[in-house]
Design a protein around this motif. Sequence first.
Motif, short mmCIF file in Angstrom:
data_model
loop_
_atom_site.label_atom_id
_atom_site.label_comp_id
_atom_site.label_asym_id
_atom_site.label_seq_id
_atom_site.Cartn_x
_atom_site.Cartn_y
_atom_site.Cartn_z
N UNK A 1 -10.15 -4.08 -23.06
CA UNK A 1 -9.00 -3.55 -22.33
C UNK A 1 -9.48 -2.70 -21.15
N UNK A 2 -10.49 -1.88 -21.43
CA UNK A 2 -11.00 -0.98 -20.40
C UNK A 2 -11.65 -1.77 -19.26
N UNK A 3 -12.34 -2.83 -19.61
CA UNK A 3 -12.99 -3.64 -18.57
C UNK A 3 -11.94 -4.21 -17.62
N UNK A 4 -10.83 -4.67 -18.20
CA UNK A 4 -9.74 -5.18 -17.36
C UNK A 4 -9.19 -4.09 -16.46
N UNK B 1 -11.00 3.99 -17.70
CA UNK B 1 -11.59 3.22 -18.80
C UNK B 1 -11.77 4.07 -20.05
N UNK B 2 -11.93 5.37 -19.83
CA UNK B 2 -12.28 6.25 -20.95
C UNK B 2 -11.25 6.15 -22.08
N UNK B 3 -9.96 6.09 -21.73
CA UNK B 3 -8.92 6.23 -22.74
C UNK B 3 -8.82 5.02 -23.66
N UNK C 1 -17.03 9.89 -28.48
CA UNK C 1 -15.86 10.76 -28.58
C UNK C 1 -14.85 10.19 -29.57
N UNK C 2 -14.51 8.92 -29.38
CA UNK C 2 -13.52 8.30 -30.25
C UNK C 2 -14.01 8.22 -31.69
N UNK D 1 -17.26 1.74 -15.79
CA UNK D 1 -17.06 1.27 -17.16
C UNK D 1 -18.17 1.79 -18.07
N UNK D 2 -19.41 1.71 -17.59
CA UNK D 2 -20.54 2.14 -18.41
C UNK D 2 -20.45 3.63 -18.70
#
Lengths: 253, 337
Positions: free
Chosen positions: A177-180, A125-127, A72-73, A62-63
């Motif tokens: 969301x990514x953490x989930x 997680x990146x997306x 990036x985003x 995640x990190x």
Amino acid sequence: MARHVSIPAFLVLWETLSRSGAIRAVFFPPFSQVMATLAELAVSGELWGHLSISLLRALSGFALAALAGLPLGFVLGGHSRSLFELLDLPMEILSQLNPFLLFHLVILVMGIGEAPKITMVAWTCLWPIAFGAMSGARGVNPELVRAGRAFGLSGVSILSRIRLPAAGRQIFQGLRLALGQSLFMLVAAEMMGASRGLGFLVLDSQETFQLRKMYAAVLAIAFLGLALDALFGLLSRLLVPLPPGQSANTAGD
Amino acid sequence: MTPAAASRTPPSKNIAPVALGGKATAQRGMRMTLPRRSPTRFLVPAAMLALWETLSRLGLLDPQFVPGLADSLAAALDMTRRAFLLTHAMVSLARVALALGLALLAGVPLAFSLGHAWPGAFRFLEPLLRVLGQINPYCLFPVFVVVFGLGEAAKISVLAWVALWPIFFGTLAGLGDLDPVLARAARGMGAGKASVFLKVAIPAASPSIFAGARTGVQMAFFILIAAEMTGATAGLGWLVHNAGAMFQVPRIYGAGLVIVALGLGLNRFLVFLDRGLFFWRASGPGQDGLPRPGPLALALALAAALIVLAIGLIGMARAESLLNDPSVVPEYRVWTE
């Protein structure tokens, strides 16, 4: 309070159905027995080893994803439209690159170890992180930025005092969301090749037909997910105040 | 939280204009849909592919780990000719479609009955349903295997479970967005309860149902690949897994390229349907000013999809004999585990 009656009701139903033999207790052991097994695993210490390695893998993936995905985003969303148009399709293609596919490729290069699992988590997680930051950055009211510039703010303070706070809510939605999803993928990765971790515990218990242990491990994963989500929700509420006139509508807390 | 949670969270009012109908376009998080016709968007993907091939030709990539693009495509072509790659792809698609059908059959009536008919029951059940929707599907897989055995049923029920929740919560959101004035207007014009339901509520909710189905299909396709890797006799995930097990690296890449292309194509197909079907919607795909597909194009696309599904279903039923077909070269036949 009455709203949350359904969950205990479901557990009681599970318990009675299983004890009465209406559903086969071999396949669905009663909830109380599963909890007892979970407690045994916790007391014997077996659980903590698996839990800590899973947590470590999930959080490091995640990190890594946050380190790459946020800038990036933000760059893609905050800057020119042409850059966005240029990189939108490649990002869509890359986000279709299934992490399981990646798993096979990373194993080829780095061998079976921590790297494939962490890569898989980070990739997944990146997306959400990048897309969250992107839509957050795109949504910043340009009037605010112009007002800031008129007051003589430098580029850095416009970023830190206008753009980031304005995009904060969506950045945090993406992170949450990514953490989930990090846990989600990790369990899969641990099922595909690991000797420790909660996913391994689930699969190993299933293969040795220790179903109570399997359900206990599934519950442990669920509790871990709920705890992480609750902690993160708390953190985001502390860091990002809700805009006026809006109530918290985040699911899962 | 599952990826679907993005589509379940109602887009708040001040975000909506930015995300351009966030709920409908939310795929794998929070993507935006913008008019994209400019050919420059193909520039970067093309450059990436060219770079891949060049680096490999220059010998900068170890072909043992990263074969060139041409070699990967050649492997895919070889699998197409000698190992029924296309059939495997259609088997994968058919599994997703079956799961989607099951999820729609369960999720839509459930959402309508809870959201439309018995809102009281829904208020009671909502916390439980949200928790159930967040169960990790990979954790469920061993449970389903215990119940259904290691066959198609376990795989398809996991996929259906995964697709069920975005559909269920999407339908609910659609019902929640239903403008009460519309229902009252219809009733005022003499429509009965049944025709208000059929002619107002269902059409009003259908874009949200479709958006939920889109998220569900994407997630199911994602998880399908994993499910096929852990015990299947056909499908693209299985092809990758076996190629990996036999260290046939170009084949991993070849099948991988097909998976990525299929995922993209599936997404585009659903966006295409979305644009054509729900022309009345105020935001979301189809509201970007680009021309929408007409009825003929829609009908052709649906017919093509049905043909692919039929072949996939036959392939699924004949997975075993597919492997032992005498026309499959022995080197490919060893894939049987």
